[in-house]
Structures are given as structure tokens and as C-alpha cells.
Design a protein around this motif. Structure first.
Motif, short mmCIF file in Angstrom:
data_model
loop_
_atom_site.label_atom_id
_atom_site.label_comp_id
_atom_site.label_asym_id
_atom_site.label_seq_id
_atom_site.Cartn_x
_atom_site.Cartn_y
_atom_site.Cartn_z
N ILE A 75 0.86 -1.18 0.00
CA ILE A 75 0.00 0.00 0.00
C ILE A 75 0.90 1.24 0.00
CG2 ILE A 75 -1.81 1.26 1.22
CD1 ILE A 75 -2.49 -1.50 2.56
N TYR A 76 0.67 2.10 -0.96
CA TYR A 76 1.50 3.31 -1.09
C TYR A 76 0.59 4.52 -1.05
CZ TYR A 76 5.21 6.37 -2.91
OH TYR A 76 6.15 7.35 -3.08
N LEU A 77 0.74 5.32 0.00
CA LEU A 77 -0.08 6.51 0.20
C LEU A 77 0.74 7.76 -0.08
CD1 LEU A 77 -1.73 5.50 3.61
CD2 LEU A 77 -2.59 5.07 1.31
N GLN A 78 0.16 8.71 -0.79
CA GLN A 78 0.78 10.01 -1.02
C GLN A 78 -0.19 11.07 -0.47
OE1 GLN A 78 3.17 10.35 -4.84
NE2 GLN A 78 1.80 8.67 -5.40
N LEU A 79 0.19 11.65 0.67
CA LEU A 79 -0.70 12.54 1.41
C LEU A 79 -0.15 13.95 1.40
CD1 LEU A 79 -1.10 10.13 4.46
CD2 LEU A 79 -2.48 10.19 2.38
N ARG A 80 -0.88 14.87 0.78
CA ARG A 80 -0.42 16.26 0.70
C ARG A 80 -1.08 17.12 1.75
NH1 ARG A 80 -0.16 17.96 -5.63
NH2 ARG A 80 -1.48 19.65 -4.88
N ARG A 85 -4.94 13.49 -1.94
CA ARG A 85 -4.57 12.17 -1.40
C ARG A 85 -4.60 11.15 -2.52
NH1 ARG A 85 -5.39 9.19 3.66
NH2 ARG A 85 -5.68 6.99 3.18
N ASP A 86 -3.51 10.41 -2.68
CA ASP A 86 -3.45 9.30 -3.63
C ASP A 86 -3.18 8.03 -2.85
OD1 ASP A 86 -3.61 11.11 -5.85
OD2 ASP A 86 -1.49 11.55 -5.58
N SER A 87 -3.97 7.00 -3.14
CA SER A 87 -3.83 5.72 -2.44
C SER A 87 -3.70 4.61 -3.46
CB SER A 87 -5.06 5.49 -1.55
OG SER A 87 -5.00 4.22 -0.93
N THR A 88 -2.61 3.86 -3.40
CA THR A 88 -2.32 2.81 -4.37
C THR A 88 -2.14 1.47 -3.67
OG1 THR A 88 -1.19 4.40 -5.81
CG2 THR A 88 -0.74 2.08 -6.20
N TYR A 145 1.20 5.63 -10.22
CA TYR A 145 1.57 6.32 -8.98
C TYR A 145 2.80 5.70 -8.31
CZ TYR A 145 -2.63 9.16 -9.09
OH TYR A 145 -3.61 10.06 -9.45
N LEU A 146 3.25 4.54 -8.80
CA LEU A 146 4.45 3.92 -8.26
C LEU A 146 5.72 4.33 -9.02
CD1 LEU A 146 3.34 0.23 -7.51
CD2 LEU A 146 3.61 2.12 -5.90
N THR A 147 5.59 5.19 -10.04
CA THR A 147 6.72 5.50 -10.92
C THR A 147 7.95 5.97 -10.16
OG1 THR A 147 5.21 6.08 -12.73
CG2 THR A 147 7.48 6.88 -12.88
N ASP A 148 7.82 7.01 -9.34
CA ASP A 148 8.97 7.54 -8.60
C ASP A 148 9.58 6.47 -7.70
OD1 ASP A 148 8.42 9.90 -9.83
OD2 ASP A 148 7.94 11.02 -8.00
N TYR A 149 8.72 5.68 -7.08
CA TYR A 149 9.16 4.67 -6.14
C TYR A 149 9.98 3.59 -6.85
CZ TYR A 149 8.53 2.31 -1.62
OH TYR A 149 8.71 1.75 -0.38
N LEU A 150 9.56 3.21 -8.06
CA LEU A 150 10.24 2.15 -8.79
C LEU A 150 11.65 2.54 -9.20
CD1 LEU A 150 7.39 0.80 -11.07
CD2 LEU A 150 8.67 -0.51 -9.39
#
Length: 235
Positions: A75-80, A85-88, A145-150
Motif C-alpha cells: 500500500i503506497y499513500l501520497q498525502l499532501r 490524497r493518492d492511495s495505491t 503512482y508507483l513511478t517515482d518509487y520504482l
């Protein structure tokens, strides 16, 4: 800041295609370092800079990773801090996309990858449905939404080039055009060796500064068509 924009332009012009490319990365690829994908919380500063080098807007982003080994989910959350809020949710450990939702004010959208043959796209604005459709899904695609993380989970090295595809209703190729070695200084003045990664996707050129030892993204810069810049930097 003008120096930053000039340096960015020069560097992007210097980055050229290479003829030999490493194996393309896809869902379940063995080259993805699962040891990097662990529970964590990272804060980033988002900055929007106009063509003249002036800061026009900023926000704080908290990127949270949760590994649910029981349900085999990442689970990858991006909370501004402005409420976006983006939840993947991706299958663990192959990172096959499962479900994504994003909320920005009264706009909400979701991408459901669980049908098997496509992506169910559902969007609402002010409580009214504006999209309810199916989009084509490439089997080897990651959620966008996982691009930066990958980037940090890849086997980066000088000269490394590869590509992977992402999908959140549309499929885009993310191409790593070049990886170079660089050195930056930490806030306490210590030199930090980094990978400088040039990425091209959907017509955009992106530069990532990735810490060699931790593989964490220290900064990313996107040059936009109007001459402005969008930057993320680790806090």
C-alpha cells in the motif's frame, strides 16, 4: 534558480539515446529490489517554479509505504498538506496493480485493475459521475503512482538504460535514457554520492537524484513545455 534552469537544460541536451538497453522491467521482474520496498514514511517538498525562476506554489507530501504480508499487498499513500490524497494498492511482491484512488477537492477518481482484462475508471466531480468506463491494460504495466518509487528499486548503475510501462487509464512508457554518477552535499555539508537518472515519459524529461547508499530519491525535476519546472525534494 536561473542557474538551476540553465543547468537542467544543458544536461538534458547532453543526454542521448544509447543503442544497448538492459532488459525491460515488468510486473514480477527479478531486477526489482524488494528489500527497498519496505515500511517507511518519507516527506518531500513540492515546488512549482515559473519560467523566470520564481517559486509560485509549494506543498508538503508524505509518502507512506505499508507492506501487508497477510493480504499480500503493498500500500503506497501520497498525502499532501493541501488535502490531495493518492492511495495505491499493488500485489506483493510482484507489484501487479490492484486498485488506486485519488482525491483532490471535490474531484475523485479511481482505477480498479481487478477485472483482469482492463482498468475500470470511475470519476466524480462535485458528487456527479463524469467517467465510468473501461480502459485497456497492458499485462506488464505498473500503476503510474508507483513511478517515482520504482526508480529507486531498479539496479541502477552508470550507463544503465531500460524502460517500463505504467497505467492509470492510459498506458505510458517510462524510459531511463541515461544514468550517471554525481555528488551532492547533505545539509550538514557531507558529500553524498548519487545516481543522476534521466527519464523520459509522455513527452516529459525528468531528472532524478537518487542516493547511492539508500536508493532514496533526494530530488526530481521535471522541465515543462512552457519553461516552468516542477520539483520534488526530500525534506
Amino acid at each position: 534558480m536561473k542557474f538551476l534552469l540553465c543547468s537542467l537544460a544543458i544536461l538534458l541536451l547532453a543526454c542521448t539515446d544509447t543503442t544497448a538497453q538492459d532488459a525491460e522491467v515488468g510486473v514480477g521482474s527479478p531486477g526489482i529490489d524488494r528489500a527497498y520496498l519496505v515500511n517507511r514514511s518519507v516527506f518531500q517538498r513540492l515546488s512549482w517554479i515559473d519560467p523566470s525562476g520564481h517559486l509560485t506554489a509549494s506543498a508538503t507530501l508524505n509518502c507512506v509505504t505499508l507492506i501487508d504480508s497477510v493480504h499480500q499487498h503493498l500500500i503506497y499513500l501520497q498525502l499532501r498538506n493541501d488535502g490531495k490524497r493518492d492511495s495505491t494498492v499493488a500485489h506483493w511482491p510482484d507489484l501487479k496493480p490492484v486498485y488506486t484512488s485519488t482525491t483532490a477537492g471535490s474531484h475523485r477518481e479511481s482505477y480498479d485493475f481487478q477485472s483482469g482484462n482492463g482498468v475500470k475508471v470511475f470519476c466524480t466531480a462535485n458528487g456527479k459521475v463524469v467517467a465510468d468506463s473501461m480502459a485497456k491494460l497492458s499485462p506488464a504495466s505498473f500503476d503510474s503512482y508507483l513511478t517515482d518509487y520504482l526508480i529507486g528499486a531498479l539496479p541502477l548503475k552508470a550507463g544503465y538504460t531500460t524502460q517500463f510501462t505504467t497505467n492509470s487509464g492510459q498506458t505510458f512508457a517510462v524510459r531511463i535514457k541515461e544514468v550517471m554518477t554525481d555528488v551532492v552535499f547533505s545539509p550538514n555539508g557531507q558529500p553524498v554520492e548519487i545516481w543522476l537518472v534521466h527519464v523520459e515519459s509522455n513527452g516529459y524529461n525528468i531528472l532524478y537524484w537518487v542516493d547511492k547508499s539508500t536508493r532514496e530519491m533526494l530530488k526530481s525535476v521535471i522541465a515543462l513545455a512552457d519553461g516552468s519546472v516542477f520539483m520534488k525534494s526530500k525534506i
